[in-house]
Design a protein around this motif. Structure first.
Motif, PDB file in Angstrom:
ATOM      1  N   CYS A 280       0.852  -1.175   0.000  1.00 37.02           N
ATOM      2  CA  CYS A 280       0.000   0.000   0.000  1.00 37.02           C
ATOM      3  C   CYS A 280       0.897   1.237   0.000  1.00 37.02           C
ATOM      4  O   CYS A 280       1.877   1.296   0.738  1.00 37.02           O
ATOM      5  CB  CYS A 280      -0.891  -0.005   1.239  1.00 37.02           C
ATOM      6  SG  CYS A 280      -1.805   1.546   1.449  1.00 37.02           S
TER       7      CYS A 280
ATOM      8  N   LYS B 110       0.324   4.015   1.164  1.00 33.96           N
ATOM      9  CA  LYS B 110       0.232   4.727   2.431  1.00 33.96           C
ATOM     10  C   LYS B 110       0.772   3.898   3.608  1.00 33.96           C
ATOM     11  O   LYS B 110       1.493   4.418   4.462  1.00 33.96           O
ATOM     12  CB  LYS B 110      -1.237   5.075   2.685  1.00 33.96           C
ATOM     13  CG  LYS B 110      -1.429   6.301   3.572  1.00 33.96           C
ATOM     14  CD  LYS B 110      -2.869   6.818   3.471  1.00 33.96           C
ATOM     15  CE  LYS B 110      -3.560   6.755   4.821  1.00 33.96           C
ATOM     16  NZ  LYS B 110      -4.517   5.682   4.978  1.00 33.96           N
ATOM     17  N   ASP B 111       0.424   2.596   3.650  1.00 36.54           N
ATOM     18  CA  ASP B 111       0.752   1.770   4.818  1.00 36.54           C
ATOM     19  C   ASP B 111       1.959   0.860   4.617  1.00 36.54           C
ATOM     20  O   ASP B 111       2.317   0.092   5.513  1.00 36.54           O
ATOM     21  CB  ASP B 111      -0.464   0.930   5.212  1.00 36.54           C
ATOM     22  CG  ASP B 111      -1.651   1.821   5.575  1.00 36.54           C
ATOM     23  OD1 ASP B 111      -1.511   2.594   6.544  1.00 36.54           O
ATOM     24  OD2 ASP B 111      -2.672   1.775   4.862  1.00 36.54           O
TER      25      ASP B 111
ATOM     26  N   CYS C  77      -6.280  -2.470   0.388  1.00 30.60           N
ATOM     27  CA  CYS C  77      -5.377  -2.467   1.537  1.00 30.60           C
ATOM     28  C   CYS C  77      -6.148  -2.853   2.793  1.00 30.60           C
ATOM     29  O   CYS C  77      -7.170  -2.249   3.103  1.00 30.60           O
ATOM     30  CB  CYS C  77      -4.737  -1.092   1.719  1.00 30.60           C
ATOM     31  SG  CYS C  77      -3.843  -0.961   3.285  1.00 30.60           S
TER      32      CYS C  77
ATOM     33  N   VAL D 161      -5.520  -2.280   5.755  1.00 27.58           N
ATOM     34  CA  VAL D 161      -5.471  -1.266   6.807  1.00 27.58           C
ATOM     35  C   VAL D 161      -6.365  -0.072   6.468  1.00 27.58           C
ATOM     36  O   VAL D 161      -7.290   0.267   7.203  1.00 27.58           O
ATOM     37  CB  VAL D 161      -4.022  -0.787   7.054  1.00 27.58           C
ATOM     38  CG1 VAL D 161      -3.991   0.329   8.102  1.00 27.58           C
ATOM     39  CG2 VAL D 161      -3.147  -1.956   7.494  1.00 27.58           C
ATOM     40  N   CYS D 162      -6.125   0.560   5.289  1.00 25.35           N
ATOM     41  CA  CYS D 162      -6.861   1.785   4.976  1.00 25.35           C
ATOM     42  C   CYS D 162      -8.012   1.565   4.002  1.00 25.35           C
ATOM     43  O   CYS D 162      -8.800   2.477   3.758  1.00 25.35           O
ATOM     44  CB  CYS D 162      -5.898   2.851   4.429  1.00 25.35           C
ATOM     45  SG  CYS D 162      -5.234   2.444   2.797  1.00 25.35           S
TER      46      CYS D 162
HETATM   47 ZN   LIG Z   1      -3.255   1.252   3.145  1.00 23.60          ZN
END
Ligand SMILES: [Zn+2]
Length: 609
Positions: A235, A237-238, A277, A279-280
């Motif tokens: 990801c 972002k993560d 993702c 997570v997000c």
């Molecule tokens: Zn993410």
């Protein structure tokens, strides 16, 4: 001990592959810049013989030091060239090549400044990527020193004889002897002094005892379709996010474009590639590499114990019932890969509490190879032998018997020696002819089976059964040949041999399945297949063992005599001697310092005090 039933050769190969070495880490200082550089050495006792210092081309300090020493123009091209060379080639690197860095390092044990080099023969992968060079006692350092006119200083002399003149040396000296020119350690015996020197280094703050391994990290990712997907989502972002457990396993798609493209085919499969993702919840991509198939082969056998398990990788109860494997057989080519990885995975599973044992294959046998005229068969050597002409001419059972009878399971067999001329009738084929004749004659006779033949049959059943358990196929076949001869003799003397004939057909089944079936049904007239019969049993009273007298001595004097089976081993004989009351009395308050065992006839206990 663990792995007691493994070939010593495989254990040695694994030990060397892991390559544990004990020694010390020692810290040198760069004279011009003040940086600290650590080296690992198995021979800290030769530290006083260091006359130069060598960095691997990839060592993180190389560029900075070369710039400081004004040699970067020479060092950079060497580094660029060596970086593009595969490690396996670099392990064979020319020991003469190298470039001075223009700086010096300070040897902590004597404060000497020695020149530093960068050279391809030192690898970043081993130790710390830098070595202290001791040309008098290391052959590669010696060759480098001679090429670059560097001093050679002997610091370990032979126990006796005249001191060696370094100028006369044509190769590095062995380093067993007495330490010389070594400050506080002069006169110490080497290599016994290694631990002492390592401890002293620690006291002085120059270094400390250390252990290194030749084994390197295992990069398991492959740019291939076949293999277990790596359960990671990328990801923006993560970063790297593990696939949540309830979405495991990640399954390979079955509609993949296999055309070559320099990357994993999975990267070109949009349905596989794009994911959410965990997570997000944003758009992300799956890792498109797959794992090296050795990852799977390291533990697939646990899955085989419960292939229908849905919730977990395997059911621990099934694994506890089926594993560890009773017997592993395979080629020695697996010694340092599959067989090492499997042990490693099992130890991890054990530490996680998932399996109750630490070794997956406590018993290992490596079968020998079929070679030809002393060499491995290979297409490039043009010495391949096709078995089919021999099978067509003499039958599959004959070829099977030739191989099994050729020698011990672990030994290579040379096809040229055992079946070099396909037109010559193989010995085992002639024997099978005698088997058919004897079994056929046995069915024609109603006479009683003589006692001697009944004993011979029982011995054959016992012996072949034991040989099979121990993979001694060649000696099992020779026992069947003995039984065939006994049958012939009994029949020629007018006796019967039906029981022996049945046993022979049954015992032949694993070695010559077609012939055994033919004998069982067509010759002996049984209705059901030989392969559906029970393995034959024998009457133990017919297999009375020969006994001999075991003499038990203490300090050479006979103290006891025991009747024992003629085939007892040394350990059993020794046990009996130790248990003997008379021998114990003779030893009295003394202590047994030596045991001489010659089973089955003699044990001599040597006692003192
Ligand atoms: Zn993410």
């Amino acid at each position: 001990a663990e792995l007691a039933d493994w070939p010593e050769r495989v254990k040695t190969m694994q030990r060397n592959w892991i390559g544990r070495s004990e020694g010390a880490e020692v810290t040198f200082e760069v004279a011009e810049t003040g940086q600290q550089v650590t080296v690992f050495t198995t021979r800290p006792d030769t530290l006083w013989g260091v006359t130069f210092f060598v960095f691997a081309v990839e060592h993180p300090l190389v560029e900075e030091l070369a710039r400081a020493g004004g040699t970067w123009e020479q060092v950079e091209p060497l580094r660029e060239r060596v970086r593009g060379t595969p490690l396996t080639v670099r392990e064979e690197a020319d020991t003469k090549e190298g470039v001075p860095l223009g700086v010096h390092v300070v040897n902590p044990v004597n404060g000497e400044r020695v020149p530093a080099y960068v050279a391809p023969y030192v690898l970043m992968e081993y130790g710390t990527g830098a070595v202290m060079a001791v040309p008098a006692h290391d052959q590669r350092d010696f060759e480098f020193a001679r090429q670059h006119d560097l001093p050679v200083r002997v610091v370990v002399q032979a126990e006796e004889g005249v001191p060696v003149d370094p100028a006369e040396l044509t190769e590095a000296l062995p380093h067993d002897g007495v330490m010389v020119g070594s400050g506080p350690f002069d006169g110490e015996h080497s290599p016994a002094s290694i631990a002492k020197v390592a401890a002293w280094l620690e006291e002085e703050g120059f270094g400390h005892p250390a252990v290194t391994y030749r084994l390197r990290d295992w990069l398991i990712s492959r740019q291939r379709y076949w293999g277990a997907p790596i359960p990671i989502i990328h990801c923006a972002k993560d970063g790297l996010v593990p696939v949540p457990p309830d979405e495991l396993p990640v399954v390979l798609p079955d509609d993949v474009d296999f055309r070559p493209g320099g990357e994993s085919p999975l990267a070109r499969h949009p349905g596989f590639l794009h994911a959410e993702c965990p997570v997000c919840g944003g758009p992300a991509t799956r890792d498109t590499d797959t794992m090296d198939t050795f990852v799977d082969s390291s533990w697939y056998y646990y899955r085989y114990c419960s292939p229908h398990e849905e919730e977990r990788a395997f059911d621990p109860e099934s694994v506890a019932r089926w594993m560890p494997a009773g017997q592993y057989t395979g080629g020695v080519e697996h010694a340092i890969l599959h067989l090492l990885y499997s042990r490693f995975f099992t130890k991890v599973l054990h530490d996680l509490g998932l399996v109750g044992f630490r070794e997956p294959f406590p018993r290992l046998m490596n079968q020998g190879q079929v070679i030809y005229d002393g060499a491995s068969m290979s297409k490039s050597k043009g010495n391949l032998v096709a078995p089919m002409p021999l099978v067509e001419r003499w039958g599959a059972d004959t070829v099977r018997l030739i191989i099994l009878f050729a020698g011990p399971f672990e030994d290579d067999i040379d096809w040229k020696l055992i079946a070099g001329d396909p037109d010559r009738r193989p010995g085992v084929h002639a024997w099978m002819g005698r088997v058919f004749n004897a079994v056929d004659d046995a069915t024609d006779s109603d006479a009683d089976e003589p006692e001697g033949l009944r004993r011979a049959t029982a011995r054959a059943v016992k012996g072949v059964t034991e040989d099979l358990e121990r993979f001694r196929f060649n000696t099992a076949i020779s026992k069947l040949q003995v039984l065939t001869n006994e049958m012939r003799a009994a029949l020629d003397a007018g006796g019967g041999a039906r029981e022996a004939a049945s046993a022979l057909a049954l015992l032949l089944t694993p070695f010559a399945p077609f012939a055994a079936e033919e004998l069982w049904r067509e010759v002996l007239g049984n209705a059901e297949s030989v392969h559906l019969q029970d393995w034959p049993r024998f009457d133990p009273s017919l297999v009375v063992e020969d006994t001999v007298t075991l003499v038990i001595q203490v300090n050479g004097k006979v103290r006891d005599r025991v009747e024992v089976s003629a085939d007892i081993d040394d350990a059993t004989a020794l046990e009996l001697a130790r248990a003997s009351e008379n021998a114990r009395r003779a030893v009295g308050a003394g202590r047994v310092v030596k045991e001489i065992v010659r089973a089955p006839k003699l044990v001599n206990l040597v006692a003192q005090g």
